[in-house]
Design a protein around this motif. Sequence first.
Motif: not given
Length: 72
Positions: A40-54
């Motif tokens: 859920l945290l990864r999905r929220a980060l991705a939706d917000a454009g904040r999931l690090p590419t690393s």
Amino acid sequence: MSPRAERKQVLLRLDPAVHDALARWANDELRSANAQIEFLLRRALADAGRLPTSAAPIPPRGRPRGGPPPEE
């Protein structure tokens, strides 16, 4: 980050009703509560454009695949 790299540990305090709902949801999707929180945290980060590419991918669900069957 390799799949075997050390993962960060976080103490998380949740309302008991929220934890129960999370645990039921995780069980429905065959995940642990910890894996569900990370999902859920990864999905929220991705939706917000904040999931690090690393960020390493989430390990696949279920037991790890074994090697070939032992010869008899």
